[in-house]
Design a protein around this motif. Sequence first.
Motif, PDB file in Angstrom:
ATOM      1  N   VAL D 304       0.776  -1.234   0.068  1.00 35.35           N
ATOM      2  CA  VAL D 304      -0.122  -0.033   0.019  1.00 35.35           C
ATOM      3  C   VAL D 304       0.859   1.168   0.062  1.00 35.35           C
ATOM      4  N   ALA D 305       1.912   1.090   0.825  1.00 35.67           N
ATOM      5  CA  ALA D 305       2.849   2.247   0.843  1.00 35.67           C
ATOM      6  C   ALA D 305       3.555   2.888  -0.362  1.00 35.67           C
ATOM      7  N   ALA D 306       3.632   1.776  -1.158  1.00 29.54           N
ATOM      8  CA  ALA D 306       4.500   1.723  -2.209  1.00 29.54           C
ATOM      9  C   ALA D 306       3.499   2.099  -3.676  1.00 29.54           C
ATOM     10  N   SER D 307       2.292   2.301  -3.258  1.00 34.33           N
ATOM     11  CA  SER D 307       1.494   2.623  -4.444  1.00 34.33           C
ATOM     12  C   SER D 307       1.083   4.104  -4.407  1.00 34.33           C
ATOM     13  N   ARG D 308       0.651   4.621  -5.719  1.00 31.59           N
ATOM     14  CA  ARG D 308       0.246   6.301  -5.840  1.00 31.59           C
ATOM     15  C   ARG D 308      -1.008   6.150  -6.218  1.00 31.59           C
ATOM     16  N   THR D 309      -1.573   5.167  -6.766  1.00 33.27           N
ATOM     17  CA  THR D 309      -2.833   5.287  -7.581  1.00 33.27           C
ATOM     18  C   THR D 309      -3.984   4.275  -7.344  1.00 33.27           C
ATOM     19  N   PRO D 310      -5.011   4.355  -7.477  1.00 31.93           N
ATOM     20  CA  PRO D 310      -5.862   3.122  -7.056  1.00 31.93           C
ATOM     21  C   PRO D 310      -5.638   2.051  -8.070  1.00 31.93           C
ATOM     22  N   GLY D 311      -6.239   1.026  -7.659  1.00 32.64           N
ATOM     23  CA  GLY D 311      -6.516  -0.251  -8.448  1.00 32.64           C
ATOM     24  C   GLY D 311      -6.722   0.075  -9.860  1.00 32.64           C
ATOM     25  N   GLY D 312      -6.220  -0.683 -11.089  1.00 27.04           N
ATOM     26  CA  GLY D 312      -6.784  -0.267 -12.331  1.00 27.04           C
ATOM     27  C   GLY D 312      -6.173   0.972 -13.002  1.00 27.04           C
ATOM     28  N   HIS D 313      -5.324   1.561 -12.056  1.00 26.63           N
ATOM     29  CA  HIS D 313      -4.387   2.547 -12.874  1.00 26.63           C
ATOM     30  C   HIS D 313      -3.025   2.322 -12.842  1.00 26.63           C
ATOM     31  N   PRO D 314      -2.510   1.784 -13.878  1.00 23.85           N
ATOM     32  CA  PRO D 314      -1.419   0.852 -13.884  1.00 23.85           C
ATOM     33  C   PRO D 314       0.033   1.864 -13.245  1.00 23.85           C
ATOM     34  N   GLU D 315       0.814   1.388 -12.350  1.00 24.88           N
ATOM     35  CA  GLU D 315       1.959   2.107 -12.256  1.00 24.88           C
ATOM     36  C   GLU D 315       3.153   1.078 -12.841  1.00 24.88           C
ATOM     37  N   GLY D 316       4.166   1.804 -13.016  1.00 24.43           N
ATOM     38  CA  GLY D 316       5.401   0.896 -13.848  1.00 24.43           C
ATOM     39  C   GLY D 316       6.702   1.215 -13.062  1.00 24.43           C
ATOM     40  N   TYR D 317       7.677   1.163 -14.097  1.00 23.41           N
ATOM     41  CA  TYR D 317       9.217   0.968 -13.723  1.00 23.41           C
ATOM     42  C   TYR D 317       9.393   2.320 -13.198  1.00 23.41           C
ATOM     43  N   LEU D 318       8.944   3.495 -13.354  1.00 21.21           N
ATOM     44  CA  LEU D 318       9.597   4.637 -12.925  1.00 21.21           C
ATOM     45  C   LEU D 318       9.099   4.777 -11.301  1.00 21.21           C
ATOM     46  N   GLU D 319       7.701   4.361 -11.141  1.00 19.39           N
ATOM     47  CA  GLU D 319       7.072   4.428  -9.754  1.00 19.39           C
ATOM     48  C   GLU D 319       7.767   3.373  -8.933  1.00 19.39           C
ATOM     49  N   ALA D 320       8.415   2.242  -9.491  1.00 19.36           N
ATOM     50  CA  ALA D 320       9.138   1.392  -8.712  1.00 19.36           C
ATOM     51  C   ALA D 320      10.372   1.758  -8.166  1.00 19.36           C
ATOM     52  N   PHE D 321      10.755   2.686  -9.143  1.00 19.86           N
ATOM     53  CA  PHE D 321      12.323   3.268  -9.052  1.00 19.86           C
ATOM     54  C   PHE D 321      12.076   4.203  -7.809  1.00 19.86           C
ATOM     55  N   ALA D 322      11.133   5.114  -8.107  1.00 16.24           N
ATOM     56  CA  ALA D 322      10.841   5.984  -7.126  1.00 16.24           C
ATOM     57  C   ALA D 322      10.446   5.537  -5.709  1.00 16.24           C
ATOM     58  N   ASN D 323      10.271   4.122  -5.463  1.00 16.82           N
ATOM     59  CA  ASN D 323       9.938   3.606  -4.175  1.00 16.82           C
ATOM     60  C   ASN D 323      11.259   3.573  -3.549  1.00 16.82           C
ATOM     61  N   LEU D 324      12.434   3.191  -4.510  1.00 21.51           N
ATOM     62  CA  LEU D 324      13.594   3.014  -3.796  1.00 21.51           C
ATOM     63  C   LEU D 324      14.259   4.470  -3.446  1.00 21.51           C
ATOM     64  N   TYR D 325      13.866   5.430  -4.011  1.00 20.02           N
ATOM     65  CA  TYR D 325      14.477   6.730  -3.435  1.00 20.02           C
ATOM     66  C   TYR D 325      13.689   7.041  -2.288  1.00 20.02           C
ATOM     67  N   ARG D 326      12.397   6.781  -2.249  1.00 18.98           N
ATOM     68  CA  ARG D 326      11.568   7.295  -1.075  1.00 18.98           C
ATOM     69  C   ARG D 326      11.963   6.473   0.129  1.00 18.98           C
ATOM     70  N   ASP D 327      12.546   5.356   0.169  1.00 16.19           N
ATOM     71  CA  ASP D 327      12.971   4.341   1.021  1.00 16.19           C
ATOM     72  C   ASP D 327      14.209   5.183   1.528  1.00 16.19           C
ATOM     73  N   PHE D 328      15.138   5.304   0.414  1.00 16.81           N
ATOM     74  CA  PHE D 328      16.557   5.962   0.782  1.00 16.81           C
ATOM     75  C   PHE D 328      16.331   7.398   1.564  1.00 16.81           C
ATOM     76  N   ALA D 329      15.124   8.075   1.089  1.00 21.25           N
ATOM     77  CA  ALA D 329      15.083   9.343   1.748  1.00 21.25           C
ATOM     78  C   ALA D 329      14.535   9.101   3.326  1.00 21.25           C
ATOM     79  N   LYS D 330      13.828   8.041   3.594  1.00 19.34           N
ATOM     80  CA  LYS D 330      13.507   7.611   5.105  1.00 19.34           C
ATOM     81  C   LYS D 330      14.677   7.525   5.659  1.00 19.34           C
ATOM     82  N   GLN D 331      15.701   6.839   5.016  1.00 12.13           N
ATOM     83  CA  GLN D 331      16.840   6.458   5.944  1.00 12.13           C
ATOM     84  C   GLN D 331      17.790   7.933   6.053  1.00 12.13           C
ATOM     85  N   LEU D 332      17.664   8.658   5.132  1.00 14.22           N
ATOM     86  CA  LEU D 332      18.394  10.156   5.345  1.00 14.22           C
ATOM     87  C   LEU D 332      17.739  10.794   6.561  1.00 14.22           C
ATOM     88  N   ARG D 333      16.388  10.816   6.773  1.00 12.91           N
ATOM     89  CA  ARG D 333      15.442  11.252   7.625  1.00 12.91           C
ATOM     90  C   ARG D 333      15.590  10.544   8.857  1.00 12.91           C
TER      91      ARG D 333
END
Lengths: 371, 371, 371, 371
Positions: D304-333
Motif C-alpha cells: 500500500v505504501a508503495a502505490s500512488r494510484t488506485p487499482g486499475g491505474h497502472p504503475e510501472g518502472y519509474l514508480e518502482a524506482f521512485a520507491n527506492l528513492y523514497r526509502d532512501f529518503a527515509k533513511q536520510l531522515r
Amino acid sequence: MSRLRMGMIGGGPGAFIGPVHRIAAELDREIELVAGAFSSDPERSRKAGESYRIEPARAYPDVATMLREEAAREDGIDFVAVTTPNHHHLPAVRAALQVGLPVICDKPATATLDEAIEMAELVASAGLPFALTYTYSGYPLVREMRARIAAGDLGQIRKVIVEYPQGWLAQQAEGKQAEWRVDPGRAGIGGCIADIGVHAFQLAEFVTGLKVTRIMADLGAVVPGRVLDDDCQILLRFENGARGALLASQISVGERNGLRIRVYGEKGGIDWRQESPNAFALYHLDGRTELVQAGDPGLGAAAVAASRTPGGHPEGYLEAFANLYRDFAKQLRGEPGSLVPGMADGLRGMQLIDLAVRASREELGWIDFPA
Amino acid sequence: MSRLRMGMIGGGPGAFIGPVHRIAAELDREIELVAGAFSSDPERSRKAGESYRIEPARAYPDVATMLREEAAREDGIDFVAVTTPNHHHLPAVRAALQVGLPVICDKPATATLDEAIEMAELVASAGLPFALTYTYSGYPLVREMRARIAAGDLGQIRKVIVEYPQGWLAQQAEGKQAEWRVDPGRAGIGGCIADIGVHAFQLAEFVTGLKVTRIMADLGAVVPGRVLDDDCQILLRFENGARGALLASQISVGERNGLRIRVYGEKGGIDWRQESPNAFALYHLDGRTELVQAGDPGLGAAAVAASRTPGGHPEGYLEAFANLYRDFAKQLRGEPGSLVPGMADGLRGMQLIDLAVRASREELGWIDFPA
Amino acid sequence: MSRLRMGMIGGGPGAFIGPVHRIAAELDREIELVAGAFSSDPERSRKAGESYRIEPARAYPDVATMLREEAAREDGIDFVAVTTPNHHHLPAVRAALQVGLPVICDKPATATLDEAIEMAELVASAGLPFALTYTYSGYPLVREMRARIAAGDLGQIRKVIVEYPQGWLAQQAEGKQAEWRVDPGRAGIGGCIADIGVHAFQLAEFVTGLKVTRIMADLGAVVPGRVLDDDCQILLRFENGARGALLASQISVGERNGLRIRVYGEKGGIDWRQESPNAFALYHLDGRTELVQAGDPGLGAAAVAASRTPGGHPEGYLEAFANLYRDFAKQLRGEPGSLVPGMADGLRGMQLIDLAVRASREELGWIDFPA
Amino acid sequence: MSRLRMGMIGGGPGAFIGPVHRIAAELDREIELVAGAFSSDPERSRKAGESYRIEPARAYPDVATMLREEAAREDGIDFVAVTTPNHHHLPAVRAALQVGLPVICDKPATATLDEAIEMAELVASAGLPFALTYTYSGYPLVREMRARIAAGDLGQIRKVIVEYPQGWLAQQAEGKQAEWRVDPGRAGIGGCIADIGVHAFQLAEFVTGLKVTRIMADLGAVVPGRVLDDDCQILLRFENGARGALLASQISVGERNGLRIRVYGEKGGIDWRQESPNAFALYHLDGRTELVQAGDPGLGAAAVAASRTPGGHPEGYLEAFANLYRDFAKQLRGEPGSLVPGMADGLRGMQLIDLAVRASREELGWIDFPA
C-alpha cells in the motif's frame, strides 16, 4: 531553461486527482507546482501546501487571493490547474482566464451543459491556452493507434467498441471520492456517464478521428437509492456511418479501471486496454495478428515522444497524465505538436452527458448529436 | 450396452458442421453414425457416406428414402441429426417426427419465425425428445457459471454483457460456408443475428437463468452490397430488471470466434471466453479475483460430468459439442440431468431474430420481447 | 473403407490414459476399439469392456488370450495399443510383436533403460510399425513450429527453454494415478523425469530437430518420504551448440499441466504453451511480435492437416492425441506423412532418465548424452 | 518540510539510467536534483545540466569539483546518486563517502568482486546511508509477495524459478547502451550476469528471504565475437534446501525485459512478471488460483505504501524506482521502514558474478556460495 510555474485550484487533503496532477506536471521537470488554493477551507489549504512541500506563503485560503498575490510576484504562477469537483470548474476557470492565466482543467469540463457553453465562450474570447485532462489520450500507444488510423492503416473505419467497466460503486457509496460523484449537486446530471463515460467517448473520437453523430442511450441507476446513473449503454453512429457501442459501468463488481477500445476497419482492427497500456493487438485482413508494443522500432513519432523508458519497462497512468502536461507546456511555450484535448472535447463531452441522460430518461431511441 | 444409432440429414461434402456432429455424437461411444441423407444430390450423399466410413447402402439419396428404409431394418436408426442450412430444418424435422424419430437439430431452429412456431407445435404434439445444438452451453465452465449463478453466488444479477465478434465476413463472402449465410433465401431474414447472435442470446439466458423482456436493436449490413445484417448491437433488459448488451459481428477483422460473457451481480462477477474455454474469472465483492479452472476441486457436478480430462489438459469445441449429444442420449434413454437446449430456446432465438430485424429496420427504440 | 481394429492392453477401471487412447483412436473414424485385455484381473477387464461398449466376448482376461483369440477371428485386431504402467510395457510389446501385430504404446518406452534397449531390438527385428504416444507432438501448432524451424525461419537455433510444471504431487501421493508414479517398482528409476520430463525432452528435440548432446542435471525428491524425484532441473547442450534448460516439476503448487517451450534463434523466437495450445508467439528480429493461431491462412500443411475445426474453435489434448493415432493409421496403411514418434524417441527418453538420475545422484556436472 | 538535495554522478547526454534516477528521485517531491557531475567531459556535463534544468553553475566538470563546491554552499547537496557505468562506481562512492555524503548507487555494486569488497569496507567504516538501486524490489507487488512469504503464507519454500530474458543483444551490439555492457574494460567480468542476472538473483533472495548457498552455472557468449556472457543458466540451492533456477539472457529475440519470478512452497505458489507488474497469481494448495492486484483491499502495508494510484491505474518502472528513492529518503531522515537494498545485496551480487563466471568457465558443477 526555467520551469513553468503552476498554481493549483483544488487537490486538498484526501483528494485523489490533485496529487496526480502534481506528479504529472512535474515529471519532466518542465513545470513546477509553486502555489495553490487547494481547498475552500484555509486550514485545509495550508495543510495541503505542506504535503506538497511548497512555500507556506503560497498555499492560499481561496482562489481570488491566490490570483491576486501571485500576480504581484516577479515569480508568480504562469498557469492554473483546476482539479476540483465538477461544479467548481467554471468559476475557477473564469477567474483564471480573467486575470490572463492559461488553464488546464480536469474533465468533464463542467457540471452542466449550460456551464460548458459559457466556458467555451470564455475560452474562445480569452484566446489563452486551455486544456482538459482526458488522461487516456496521453498514453503512447493510444497516440500510436490514432496515428495509424489517420494514416489509413485500417482503411475506412466500420465499427468501434469502447468500454469502461468499474466496480467500485457496486455498493452504497462511501468515502470522499465516491460521495461527490453520486451527488447531483456536485457532479451534475450525469453519474457514470460524466465520470467515465465521457472518457470513453473522448477516447473513441480521439483514436478514430471521427465524430459521433447519433446515439441511442440506456442509462440506469442500479444500486437502490441512487439518483445518478451508475451504468451506461450507448449505441453510436459516427460521421462516416461507422457503427459503435459505448459501455460504461461503475457497478461491475471486480472491474477496476477497464477502459478498452476496439476499432475495426476495412483492412484491419486494433484492440487496446488501459490496464495493459503498453501494447495493443493489431489485426490484419490477411489473418495475421500482431502485438504492437511500446519500444517497438516501428512506432511513430507521437508514440516515441510520449515514452520515457525502453520497451519492457512499463509506463502507466502517471506517465500518460504527464504527457498531457508536457503537451500543455508546449502550448504555453508556443511550440507545435500538442495533442492535449481542449474545450472542443470538453463541450462534446457535456453534450454527450446531456443527450444521453435525456434520451435515456425519455426513451427516445436514436437521437442526433449536435454538429 | 449397445450404442444409439444416428441418421444424419445434411453434412455432405464441404460441410463444416456435419463432421462436427459426427465426432461429437461418437466421442463417448454412446452413439454411432450409421446412416445419412447427406445431400439432396444422391451422388454427393454417397460420397459423404464413404468419407464417414458408414455402410454404403445406408448413404441414402434423400430423407424420405432414409426414413423408410431405416424403419424397415432391425438395426435401424434411433434418431435423426439435422445439420442442413436453416431453411431445410423444418421439413427435415417434420419428416423425422412423423415417423416417430427423436431429433437433434442445428441452430437456429428454422429460417423464419413462422417456421419456428410450426416446428414448436410439431415437437409439442410429437412428444419426442428434441434438442438444438447451441454448442456453447455444452462447455463445462459455462455449466459451472450457470450453477453458481443459480446457487446465488453472484447475488441478484444486475448486468450482462455478451459478445460474439468474428471477422470472416469482413469482405465479400466466398466459399460454401459464407455464401448461404449471407443469402436471405437460405439463411432467413437474419444474417449475423441468426448465425451467431442467437448463440450469444441463448448463452446469456442459459447462464443467468433469466429471460430477456425488452430489446433495443441496431443491426447493420456493413459490407457494401450485402442484404442481411453482418453486425448487431442490441441492448437488453432481463425479467428481473437486469441490464444487458449483446454485441455480435462478422465484420470485425481479426476476430475469430470471440464469444464472451460477463455477468455482474450484487455480490460478484464472472467473465468467460470461448477461445479460452477452460477457465473463467470470478470476482468477489471484497476485491478478490479468482481464476476458476477446469479440474478445480471446487467445481460442481455439472462441470465435472462435462469434463473428460484432468485439469491442464485443454478441452475444446468438439468436447463441448459432444456434451450436447451426451445429454441428448440421456433423454433418449429416459435418464435425468440433460442440459441440452430444446425447442423453447429455439423459439426464443427465432423471436429475437424477428424482433431485432424489425426494431432495427424501423428504428423502434425499446420493444417488448414476447413472454 | 473399413476401420482399423484396435486391441487395448491396459486401460482398466480407474485408468486415466486408457479412455484417452480410446477417444483419440476413434476420433476420426479410421480406427475402432474392438477388443482389450484391460486388466490383469479378468473381472475388471470384463467391466472395462462394458464401459467401452465393446462386444463382451472381446474383453479378455489376459494378453495372451486376447492375442490368440483375435488371431483366430476373421475380423481380428489389426494392432495393439499399450496403455499400462511403464513396467508392463515391454512384455506387452513383446507379445504383440511376436504375433506380428504393430504396436502403439504409451510413453515412456519402458521402466528401465535396459528394457528400452531390448524393446528397440524387438522393434527393429520385427519390422512392424511402432509408435509412442508423446502426446504433445500431436498439437497442430507444435507441428507448425517444427516446420518453421526446419525451414530456417528462426535461423540457427541458439537457446531452448522447455518447462513442464505440475503441482499435483506437492503432497503425499494419493489415488491410483499418483501411487504408481511414485513407486520405483512400477515407474522405474525416474519419477518426475520419467512421467513428464521425457515429454519436455521429446518436445524440445521434436520442435527444434536438434539432438541433445550434453546435460547437467539436478533432480530432487522434495516431498518428505518420497524415493523418486519429483522435481528436475536440467541444463542442456544441443548438437549445434545451442544452449537449453529443461525444468519439470510435480511439486509446483497451482500448476496444472504447464508444458511450455521457447526457442530462440538468430532471426527470431517462438513461445508455445500447452494450456493455450492453439497459438504461439512469433518474435522477429526487427521487433515485431506476431501471434500465430490455429486457422491462420499462413499455416503450413502439417498444422492444417492436424486441425479439425476453423480458427477460434479451440481444439485440445484429445485432438492432439488423435493426431498421433491418425499418423499411426497412416503407417499401418503404408501412407507417407506420419509424424508420430517411435522407438528412437523412446530410447532417447530412457537414456535421459538414466543419465539424469545418475548425474544428479553423483553430482557429475556436465555429462555426455550417447549419440 | 524542505526537500533533500541530490547531486548526480553520471547521467550525461545519451544516458538511459540518469534521467530515470532523476524522475524517480523527484516523483514524490521529497528530493530535488540540484547539482551534478554528469560526464567526465565538462561540456557534456554542462549540456546535461541544461537538459535537467538545474542551475547552470551546479553542472560541474568533475566529481571532485562538485563535492568541493557543494560542500561550500549553504544549500549544498545532501547526498550523491551514482549512475555511471560499473567501473566508475567505486571511485565515485569513495569520493562521496569521504566528504561525508550518503550515496545511492546503481547496480551492480562495482565492476569486480575486489572492488565490491573494498566498497563494502568503505561503506561500513563511513557509517552513512548507502543504497543500491535494484529496481525491481521497489514494485508494490514484489513487496507484497515478500511480506506474504515472510508471513508463512506459502509454507516452507521449496522451489524458485527466476527468469530474465531480453533480446536486445541478439546481434552485434550497437549504440552507447549496448557497447559498454559488452566491453570487459567497462562492465567487468560479467556481461548478462552482471547486467541483469544480478537483478534476478537479488529479486529471488529479496522475495523469499532466503540466501543461495550453492550454484551450478552455465554462462555462454552466444553472439559470435562476443567476449562477455550474453546468456546465463544457473541452478540454485537455497539455505533451507529449496531448489531453484535462474535463467537470464540477452540473446532471446523478441523478449523485452521479461523478469519473472515463481516461488512454490508447501502451501502455495506465486507468479509475478515485471512487464505486468501490478498483479501476481497466487496458488493455493486446495486448487484455488487468485489474481492479486494492486489496489486490492487485502494488500499489506508495504504494498500500500508503495502505490500512488488506485487499482486499475497502472504503475510501472519509474514508480518502482521512485520507491527506492523514497526509502532512501527515509533513511536520510532517520525514519524506519526502508526496504531499499544496500551493500549486503551489492556484495552478494558481485560474488554471484565472480562464482558463476568461474564455475562456468571451469565446468565445476556445484560450487558453494560464500556465507
